[in-house]
Scaffold this motif. Sequence first.
Motif, mmCIF file in Angstrom:
data_model
loop_
_atom_site.group_PDB
_atom_site.id
_atom_site.type_symbol
_atom_site.label_atom_id
_atom_site.label_comp_id
_atom_site.label_asym_id
_atom_site.label_seq_id
_atom_site.Cartn_x
_atom_site.Cartn_y
_atom_site.Cartn_z
ATOM 1 N N GLU B 154 0.836 -1.199 0.000
ATOM 2 C CA GLU B 154 0.000 0.000 0.000
ATOM 3 C C GLU B 154 0.875 1.255 0.000
ATOM 4 O O GLU B 154 0.681 2.162 -0.812
ATOM 5 C CB GLU B 154 -0.913 -0.027 1.246
ATOM 6 C CG GLU B 154 -2.061 0.923 1.203
ATOM 7 C CD GLU B 154 -3.093 0.532 0.149
ATOM 8 O OE1 GLU B 154 -3.861 1.412 -0.230
ATOM 9 O OE2 GLU B 154 -3.123 -0.634 -0.310
ATOM 10 N N ASP B 161 1.896 5.861 -7.268
ATOM 11 C CA ASP B 161 0.721 6.472 -7.873
ATOM 12 C C ASP B 161 0.891 7.979 -8.009
ATOM 13 O O ASP B 161 0.527 8.565 -9.027
ATOM 14 C CB ASP B 161 -0.496 6.182 -6.987
ATOM 15 C CG ASP B 161 -1.623 5.592 -7.796
ATOM 16 O OD1 ASP B 161 -1.327 5.048 -8.873
ATOM 17 O OD2 ASP B 161 -2.775 5.676 -7.349
ATOM 18 N N ILE B 162 1.441 8.574 -6.972
ATOM 19 C CA ILE B 162 1.653 10.027 -7.004
ATOM 20 C C ILE B 162 2.576 10.384 -8.170
ATOM 21 O O ILE B 162 2.303 11.291 -8.943
ATOM 22 C CB ILE B 162 2.239 10.507 -5.664
ATOM 23 C CG1 ILE B 162 1.172 10.395 -4.578
ATOM 24 C CG2 ILE B 162 2.756 11.930 -5.787
ATOM 25 C CD1 ILE B 162 1.686 10.605 -3.191
ATOM 26 N N PHE B 163 3.636 9.606 -8.309
ATOM 27 C CA PHE B 163 4.565 9.903 -9.392
ATOM 28 C C PHE B 163 3.930 9.658 -10.758
ATOM 29 O O PHE B 163 4.224 10.351 -11.716
ATOM 30 C CB PHE B 163 5.832 9.065 -9.242
ATOM 31 C CG PHE B 163 6.841 9.692 -8.336
ATOM 32 C CD1 PHE B 163 7.829 10.514 -8.844
ATOM 33 C CD2 PHE B 163 6.779 9.482 -6.972
ATOM 34 C CE1 PHE B 163 8.745 11.108 -8.008
ATOM 35 C CE2 PHE B 163 7.693 10.079 -6.127
ATOM 36 C CZ PHE B 163 8.677 10.889 -6.644
ATOM 37 N N LEU B 164 3.057 8.645 -10.810
ATOM 38 C CA LEU B 164 2.437 8.344 -12.095
ATOM 39 C C LEU B 164 1.364 9.370 -12.456
ATOM 40 O O LEU B 164 1.122 9.629 -13.630
ATOM 41 C CB LEU B 164 1.830 6.942 -12.080
ATOM 42 C CG LEU B 164 2.847 5.805 -12.124
ATOM 43 C CD1 LEU B 164 2.153 4.472 -11.920
ATOM 44 C CD2 LEU B 164 3.601 5.795 -13.439
ATOM 45 N N ALA B 165 0.723 9.927 -11.423
ATOM 46 C CA ALA B 165 -0.313 10.922 -11.691
ATOM 47 C C ALA B 165 0.315 12.216 -12.181
ATOM 48 O O ALA B 165 -0.333 13.053 -12.772
ATOM 49 C CB ALA B 165 -1.124 11.182 -10.427
ATOM 50 N N PHE B 166 1.591 12.357 -11.924
ATOM 51 C CA PHE B 166 2.317 13.555 -12.303
ATOM 52 C C PHE B 166 2.708 13.443 -13.769
ATOM 53 O O PHE B 166 3.197 12.408 -14.197
ATOM 54 C CB PHE B 166 3.585 13.601 -11.455
ATOM 55 C CG PHE B 166 4.005 14.969 -11.119
ATOM 56 C CD1 PHE B 166 3.802 15.466 -9.859
ATOM 57 C CD2 PHE B 166 4.607 15.767 -12.064
ATOM 58 C CE1 PHE B 166 4.197 16.745 -9.537
ATOM 59 C CE2 PHE B 166 4.996 17.054 -11.741
ATOM 60 C CZ PHE B 166 4.797 17.551 -10.478
ATOM 61 N N PRO B 167 2.504 14.497 -14.555
ATOM 62 C CA PRO B 167 2.984 14.408 -15.935
ATOM 63 C C PRO B 167 4.511 14.341 -15.941
ATOM 64 O O PRO B 167 5.174 15.268 -15.477
ATOM 65 C CB PRO B 167 2.475 15.703 -16.563
ATOM 66 C CG PRO B 167 2.154 16.599 -15.440
ATOM 67 C CD PRO B 167 1.834 15.746 -14.265
ATOM 68 N N ARG B 231 5.613 -0.490 -10.739
ATOM 69 C CA ARG B 231 4.285 -1.035 -10.990
ATOM 70 C C ARG B 231 4.370 -2.321 -11.815
ATOM 71 O O ARG B 231 3.717 -3.318 -11.518
ATOM 72 C CB ARG B 231 3.442 0.003 -11.713
ATOM 73 C CG ARG B 231 2.015 -0.438 -11.879
ATOM 74 C CD ARG B 231 1.204 0.622 -12.550
ATOM 75 N NE ARG B 231 0.506 1.444 -11.580
ATOM 76 C CZ ARG B 231 -0.467 2.278 -11.901
ATOM 77 N NH1 ARG B 231 -0.832 2.416 -13.147
ATOM 78 N NH2 ARG B 231 -1.078 2.977 -10.982
ATOM 79 N N THR D 18 -3.416 11.129 -3.195
ATOM 80 C CA THR D 18 -2.685 11.299 -4.445
ATOM 81 C C THR D 18 -2.614 12.780 -4.811
ATOM 82 O O THR D 18 -1.550 13.289 -5.170
ATOM 83 C CB THR D 18 -3.386 10.528 -5.581
ATOM 84 O OG1 THR D 18 -3.649 9.206 -5.114
ATOM 85 C CG2 THR D 18 -2.528 10.460 -6.814
ATOM 86 N N VAL D 22 0.799 14.846 -5.092
ATOM 87 C CA VAL D 22 1.277 15.452 -6.332
ATOM 88 C C VAL D 22 1.624 16.921 -6.124
ATOM 89 O O VAL D 22 2.701 17.379 -6.515
ATOM 90 C CB VAL D 22 0.208 15.303 -7.445
ATOM 91 C CG1 VAL D 22 0.559 16.166 -8.630
ATOM 92 C CG2 VAL D 22 0.091 13.857 -7.864
ATOM 93 N N TYR D 312 -6.245 13.045 -14.091
ATOM 94 C CA TYR D 312 -5.829 11.651 -13.905
ATOM 95 C C TYR D 312 -6.846 10.902 -13.044
ATOM 96 O O TYR D 312 -7.280 9.806 -13.367
ATOM 97 C CB TYR D 312 -4.449 11.654 -13.260
ATOM 98 C CG TYR D 312 -3.884 10.305 -12.882
ATOM 99 C CD1 TYR D 312 -3.213 9.536 -13.825
ATOM 100 C CD2 TYR D 312 -4.004 9.821 -11.579
ATOM 101 C CE1 TYR D 312 -2.678 8.308 -13.481
ATOM 102 C CE2 TYR D 312 -3.476 8.598 -11.233
ATOM 103 C CZ TYR D 312 -2.816 7.846 -12.183
ATOM 104 O OH TYR D 312 -2.292 6.632 -11.836
#
Lengths: 320, 358, 329, 332
Positions: B154, B161-167, B231, D18, D22, D312
């Motif tokens: 988790e 997830d945070i890094f992936l949500a970031f462009p 991931r 999230t 971010v 997202y």
Amino acid sequence: MPALIQVENLKKYFPVGGKLLVKQWVKAVDGVSFEIYEGETLGLVGESGCGKSTTARLLLRLEEPTDGKVLFEGKNIYKLRGRELKEFRRKANIVFQDPYTSLDPRMTVFDIIMEPIRVHKIDVGDPEQYVLKLLYEVGLNESHMYRYPHEFSGGQRQRIAIARVLALRPKFIVLDEPTSALDVSVQAQILNLLKDLQKKYNLTYLFISHNLAVVRYMSHRIAVMYLGKIVEIGDAEEIFESPLHPYTRALISLIPVPDPFQARKRKKLMIQGEPPNPINPPPGCRFHPRCPFAKDRCKKEEPKLIEYSKGHYVACWLYS
Amino acid sequence: MPGHPLDRLSDAFISLIARVMTRVNPKWLERNRYKLEEWRLMLYALNRSPTGIAGLILAMGFVFIGIFGPYIAPHSYDFSYIAATGKYKLYWLAPPGTGGAILGTDDLGRDLLSQLLYGARISLVVVALVLPVGISIGVILGLLAGYYGGAVDEAIMRVTDIFLAFPGLILALALTSALTMRIAYAIANNPWLTSFVSAVFALKPSDALNIAPTLAIIVALWLVWWPGYARLVRGMTLQQKGNVFVMAAQALGMSSREIMFKHILPNILGPLLVFMTLDVGNVILVEAGLSFLMGGQIKIPEWGAIVQHGSQYLVNGAWWLLIFPGLAILLAVLGWNLFGDALRDILDPRTRRSIEFR
Amino acid sequence: MPEPIVIVEDLKVYFYTYAGVVRAVDGVSFEIYEGETFCIVGETGCGKSVTSRALTKLIDPPGRIAGGKVLFKDRSGRYINMLELDEETLREMRGKEIAYIFQDPAAALDPLYTIGYHFIETMRDHGTIRSNKEGIERAIELLREVAMPAPEVRVKNYPHELSGGMKQRAVIGIGLSNMPRLLIADEPTSYLDVSVQAQILELLRQLKEKRGLTLLMITHDMGVVAEMCDRVAVLYAGHLAEIGPVDRIFMNPLHPYTQALLRAVPNPTRRMLKLEPIPGNVPNLASPPPGCRFHPRCPYAMDICKRERPKMIEVEERHRVACWLYAKR
Amino acid sequence: MTNLKRFLIRRFLTFIPTLIGVTLLTYVIAFIIPANPARFWAGGLKARPDVIQMIIHEYHLNDPWYVQYYYFMKGILTNSMIDPVTGYHVMSYILSRFPITFQLALFGFFFTVVLGIPLGIISALKRDTWVDALVRVWSLIGVSVPIFWLGYIFIYIFFYKLGWITIAGIPYPPKTITGVPIIDAILEGAWPVVIENIKRFILPGFTLGFASIGVVARLTRNAFLDALNSDYVLFAKARGLKKLRVYGHALKNTMVPLVTVLGLQFGGLLGGVPITETVFGIPGMGRAMVQAIFSLDFPVLIAGTFMIAIIYVVTNLIVDILYAFIDPRVRY
């Protein structure tokens, strides 16, 4: 006869569904007690989802139980730590059902069989000689030593898995449906091999299967499981010749017999429906909704496992 | 399948390995006969995939030019025909083939071919520095998350997830601009760093400071690159964990660390290798994109920056300043992608068979 | 004496794979009589499923039907060769004349559609019904016929909402929706538990009686054979080893493979001290042994077995075997 | 449906960390930018000390970073913060540019879906033929092309050589409804504006979607082949269903993995937006963020990343909802 393994009120619940909110539990194993004596084979039968594989994993501490204990040579295996746990892992092991995923495809047969030796740092002299001896013992030979699992048939893979377990000279082996992925012509080879090895090394087996014919062939004693509970346990011949629990009786009467004359004569005890969901097992006796003999009492009170005749236990209100 | 000339080459290669290894350990051949056979079959399969061979050639070409480009370049990256010959009119945006400039020149009369050859070195060094670090972080975190599950999973996946949500591009760009000055300071204050950096990137020591943005990009890409691997590896670990041999190893008393590195990692290495191969191209592409966005004057010959610079002269009809650097990027990336794609089929035993016997 | 509904002559199905030609079914002949239950029994990869699918040309590439005839007796009593029909006629035959049930009911139903929809589309594409409403009504009737509990609810359910046994009942109901005359059940119970298996076998028996169906059962379980079948064909590695009435096969097995198989299967009603396993493994069909394919594992193998493939010989009435032991020379 | 609502709320709650993560990450990066932003914002070297002090006070630049972060987020969310570089309200500024970016992504997504899925299906139906090989190589080229380069090539051909397109300005319809020009134009029936928008966005959109087309084609091919090899398709054939009906089953099942990938691709398109917008001179959010990075304008940077993170999150939710519509096995 001393019990090698004593299982006391073993329980394993798995959480399902809603992560944060309502917790529901699958009661895979729900208060199971039995013992396994040295040198015998205990057959554990039941339909899919009755908890037999979970029981097997609990017995080897591949899962931590929700409650209960398992005594191996008098010691609770869930309390073992460090060297004692390692020693237990050497003495007790398992052969799995699916020979296609139970061997690491990236390792040669030699490495697979030597791995337990390396893990336990046992001195076996010349490793090649040792592996070769084990290969002969399970009916393979030196030409198989440096091959990879994918080059073998299902039966041969199961032999390799057996050799891997034998490498540690264990006392107790769980056989989790070892032949159900194999063809009938190969099944007999593996069953006989297991029987021979048992005699030779005085091994103790827990033999798990849904195939009653195979269980009868292999076992000294048999335990019948239904929805996380043991409903009947006793001597193999007695279970088959005079089963007590309606579920056991039905199961035995329903196995297709490879004999057309017998098949026509035999009387079948049909049971309706399918095993209910172990999330919400029925109250009282868990078998009552499918039981042709169910009475009011069965719906309310849960029957205890009682000794009906010597060594033959049953959990059913018909016998109390 | 006799007669395939590449097969004979493969056989020779395999038997060379066998001979060398047998010299080291006499029993090696016997123990690894089936592994050798597997390698041989993989090579045969590669030989039957024209796109794979094309990819391999392009990819190896990129590596070759990355290493030797600066030595085979006709001129230095900052050489200017205008400065050398004084012929401003001839060499201002000279089209390909003009008086020695095979691929033409830019607005300062610099030789495009030489710039591209030097640029390959920069791309190669970036790839070589970004991937190992980014992948190692991702693989380790992914293994931990997938194997242990629960709270560990988790926590790791939330951060991922945070890094992936970031462009990614914006993150990298922001980091790059944040780090450039610090790295420039570090280079300016450490003479050995100056000479080391300029040697690695094949630049003049006087240009060492100008590589600071590129170094910043490398650091930024470390941070951008790992989440994808985390991931991916987590997913593959979960899949492998479902294999019974993992439980068999537990039953034997193996520790979690041993199981992760001896049973799970080797089994996901194949697909991982494919992803790494494909990612060589991606790193080249993203680095080019970043240096494109950073833009400005080209002080060091980065491919992306050359495209950006060249695009300003489209009005003047200087198509070569756009086409050639873009093609260089495209071919290098395409090479790794073609090779990686072929590798995917070759490493998967099911599809490999179908290539082998074609 | 009833007439055959299906006559299979010298059927050959080959798979053209990377590793060479796999002769999965290599010259198999048998006939299925109207109203009987006919079993094809054999181990994994012996070609039993492929044979059953080849009856309606349900073979996908790289598989190809390489030869033989499948004669099917249509409603007017004429025999038509299934292998020569065009795709559209075959499609109409499938599901309408010949229905299939497969091993894994969970995979056979499309998870994204309701049970009712499966019925509707099956009947619609064969013109059995005119409206969806009629389809639902017929579906409920059929589900009732296969003893599905609460059929009115079940038509609206998705497959994952049903238990394994219920799914198989639904599959059987769907198979029967166009009143086929031949039902092919490919291992219909091997994914089910013993108690459910007995229910499904019983259901098949009843449906067959009630509807006058012909049943072709594919199985690896000698117990199921003994329980269900009238006549049996034993397949080994793509060859037919033996064919005959079920009693004769069990009482007087002729082929060494059948004999060995019966000795290797444990009988749950008897105490058995020792099973006699068949040595060796099932051969790889890409490079099968020459001659009789069983000879490497056969205790009676002779020289000729290694060279020539034995022909089918009728040893006793309606009981034929392909083995050199019975050839008069 | 109440179940679905509850699920969506729960999902949304899990996305809050999230979103915080971010923006915090952006903040930390902005924080380590070494230059002195107050001086920079006040006009660089010639800045007056009192203005610098005012800016430091206004933006809490002397407070600890978490206090600064708090005020930043509060200022952005309530749209009360004024951007020190442009002088606009930060959130208004981002919101004014967002519709353009959204429209660009829509165009890119349109090409991804309209070309990617059919190509994948054709590829699967013609498996192992030259058609299949062509789609495969094309999809590999798709992910190998630097999109800025592709963009310039298009500009060179269609703008400089052919003169078919424009690369300046955004054609807006008379009224603003949603803010997205082409949607507003369609809603108002201003067809000339719609056509102008298409002309303006078709190349940027195609450039942006170029890589995704190949990715989606490959995935569709594999998922469709898997579906065709499944037992339910075999059973459908065995029941004598018509060919189109059999393919219908396979196709619907292909949608299940496809929806996830399409969602991911939409996110991926947004990642490519800064480059495409820069190349084609589109005044969207991506370009604004790139400029913000160079001018140390981190209020805009944070607001922009916040928007992207929200997209997202929303994309993920839409994927979840679509999933529920397609696949009855998904329960909430």
